[in-house]
Design an enzyme around this catalytic site. Structure first.
Site, PDB file in Angstrom:
ATOM      1  N   ARG A 110       0.858  -1.187   0.000  1.00 57.76           N
ATOM      2  CA  ARG A 110       0.000   0.000   0.000  1.00 57.76           C
ATOM      3  C   ARG A 110       0.890   1.232   0.000  1.00 57.76           C
ATOM      4  NH1 ARG A 110      -2.565  -3.337   4.023  1.00 57.76           N
ATOM      5  NH2 ARG A 110      -4.655  -4.020   3.370  1.00 57.76           N
TER       6      ARG A 110
ATOM      7  N   LYS B 291      -3.241  -2.506   7.957  1.00 64.30           N
ATOM      8  CA  LYS B 291      -4.505  -2.048   8.501  1.00 64.30           C
ATOM      9  C   LYS B 291      -4.905  -2.875   9.711  1.00 64.30           C
ATOM     10  CE  LYS B 291      -6.662  -0.080   4.371  1.00 64.30           C
ATOM     11  NZ  LYS B 291      -7.834  -0.140   3.482  1.00 64.30           N
TER      12      LYS B 291
ATOM     13  N   HIS C 173      -2.022   2.702  -6.163  1.00 59.78           N
ATOM     14  CA  HIS C 173      -2.942   1.606  -5.893  1.00 59.78           C
ATOM     15  C   HIS C 173      -3.185   0.763  -7.140  1.00 59.78           C
ATOM     16  CE1 HIS C 173      -5.247  -0.113  -2.667  1.00 59.78           C
ATOM     17  NE2 HIS C 173      -6.298  -0.263  -3.446  1.00 59.78           N
TER      18      HIS C 173
ATOM     19  N   ARG D 229      -0.553  -1.739  -7.284  1.00 59.80           N
ATOM     20  CA  ARG D 229      -0.874  -2.823  -6.339  1.00 59.80           C
ATOM     21  C   ARG D 229      -1.889  -3.766  -6.970  1.00 59.80           C
ATOM     22  NH1 ARG D 229      -1.589  -4.268  -0.683  1.00 59.80           N
ATOM     23  NH2 ARG D 229      -3.786  -4.502  -0.113  1.00 59.80           N
TER      24      ARG D 229
ATOM     25  N   HIS E  63      -5.297  -8.580   3.260  1.00 58.34           N
ATOM     26  CA  HIS E  63      -6.751  -8.455   3.312  1.00 58.34           C
ATOM     27  C   HIS E  63      -7.301  -9.292   4.464  1.00 58.34           C
ATOM     28  CE1 HIS E  63      -6.950  -7.406  -1.254  1.00 58.34           C
ATOM     29  NE2 HIS E  63      -6.669  -6.367  -0.511  1.00 58.34           N
TER      30      HIS E  63
ATOM     31  N   TYR F 250      -9.921  -9.657  -7.595  1.00 52.67           N
ATOM     32  CA  TYR F 250      -8.859  -9.763  -8.592  1.00 52.67           C
ATOM     33  C   TYR F 250      -9.006 -10.987  -9.482  1.00 52.67           C
ATOM     34  CZ  TYR F 250      -6.640  -6.215  -5.735  1.00 52.67           C
ATOM     35  OH  TYR F 250      -6.380  -5.061  -5.050  1.00 52.67           O
TER      36      TYR F 250
END
Length: 298
Positions: free
Chosen positions: A136, A160, A225, A228, A251, A260
């Protein structure tokens, strides 16, 4: 609560603060005591917003009121009256292999200069880590100076929600970082310093846009992004396992990673023709081979 118990990232907390502040203004203040009429006024002001934005704002308010109920500040939960727009998850912007090759071709031309400029070495390290490891933007710009070592093909990141993950590093990425780090002051706390702090996400965004323009790619198609996204999509195209990709991207939910799995129609056709159990019975442009019936016409 978000910071201490949920371990939410700083940007997440800032987004909640912004949504709650705006909702409080729309409700006329005293958001914690808002009644159904105040909630309706707030919702009315969201009419012109995109579904994803409304869903995010409503989710922030629902969590706020659930917290108030849990802590005993309210006996009722008005969050049920908030809108729940169905979210149509858009497919991510991606770059083709040819697009990525063009970006690296520009970097190669820059690095071919003798000696290469320090800022070009920095750009190469940034792009190698974005596309080669799927970091990120916030994770990338805030990397400590010593985070990446030449003898260690991975780094451990805290992303995150404070979740740690192991991110593999290619030999190319480690070489690019080593070349750039030689220009970073030894006393710097950051791998990509800028003034007294590290490179900002906004500046990284600008650098990537400028590189895309130089490569002849519309800048609006490229961002940190998007690189990514390209990392994830190209890995899946190469046969990567979805669970492994989820771990590399950090994630929490596999559903986020599943976005994806989109592929173009030509690859789907190829997949069916090559991998379907009846593939051996297919031929001549996808038509089933004709088999003669016993004692009858073909």
């Amino acid at each position: 609560m978000l910071a201490a118990e949920a371990g939410a990232a700083r940007n997440t907390i800032a987004a909640y603060r912004s949504d709650l502040t705006l909702a409080s203004q729309a409700a006329g203040g005293a958001l914690a005591q808002a009644d159904a009429a105040a909630i309706e006024r707030v919702s009315e002001q969201w009419r012109a917003l995109a579904r994803a934005t409304v869903a995010r704002k409503a989710a922030a308010l629902r969590r706020f009121y659930a917290f108030l109920v849990d802590e005993g500040f309210r006996s009722d939960d008005p969050g049920a009256a908030l809108p729940r727009p169905g979210q149509a998850r858009p497919l991510p912007k991606v770059l083709s292999h040819a697009d990525v090759d063009r970006l690296f071709a520009v970097l190669g031309e820059r690095l071919a200069r003798v000696p290469p400029a320090a800022l070009d070495l920095r750009m190469a390290a940034l792009v190698e880590l974005l596309y080669g490891s799927g970091l990120r933007a916030s994770e990338l710009v805030s990397l400590p100076r010593a985070a990446i070592q030449g003898d260690r093909p991975y780094i451990i990141l805290k992303g995150k929600g404070g979740r740690e993950r192991l991110v593999p590093l290619s030999d190319r990425a480690r070489a690019a970082v080593a070349a750039w780090r030689a220009h970073v002051p030894a006393e710097s706390a950051w791998l990509f310093p800028s003034g007294k702090k590290h490179l900002s996400r906004i500046r990284l965004y600008q650098l990537i846009k400028a590189l895309a323009a130089e490569a002849g790619i519309p800048p609006d198609r490229v961002s940190p992004h998007v690189l990514r996204h390209a990392f994830a999509t190209h890995l899946l195209e190469g046969g990567a396992d979805l669970r492994a990709l989820q771990a590399m991207l950090g994630h929490a939910d596999i559903a986020t990673t599943e976005i994806y799995t989109h592929v173009d129609a030509s690859r789907l056709v190829t997949l069916v023709n090559e991998r379907h159990p009846l593939a051996e019975a297919l031929g001549g442009g996808g038509k089933r081979k004709r088999h003669s019936r016993e004692g009858g016409d073909p």
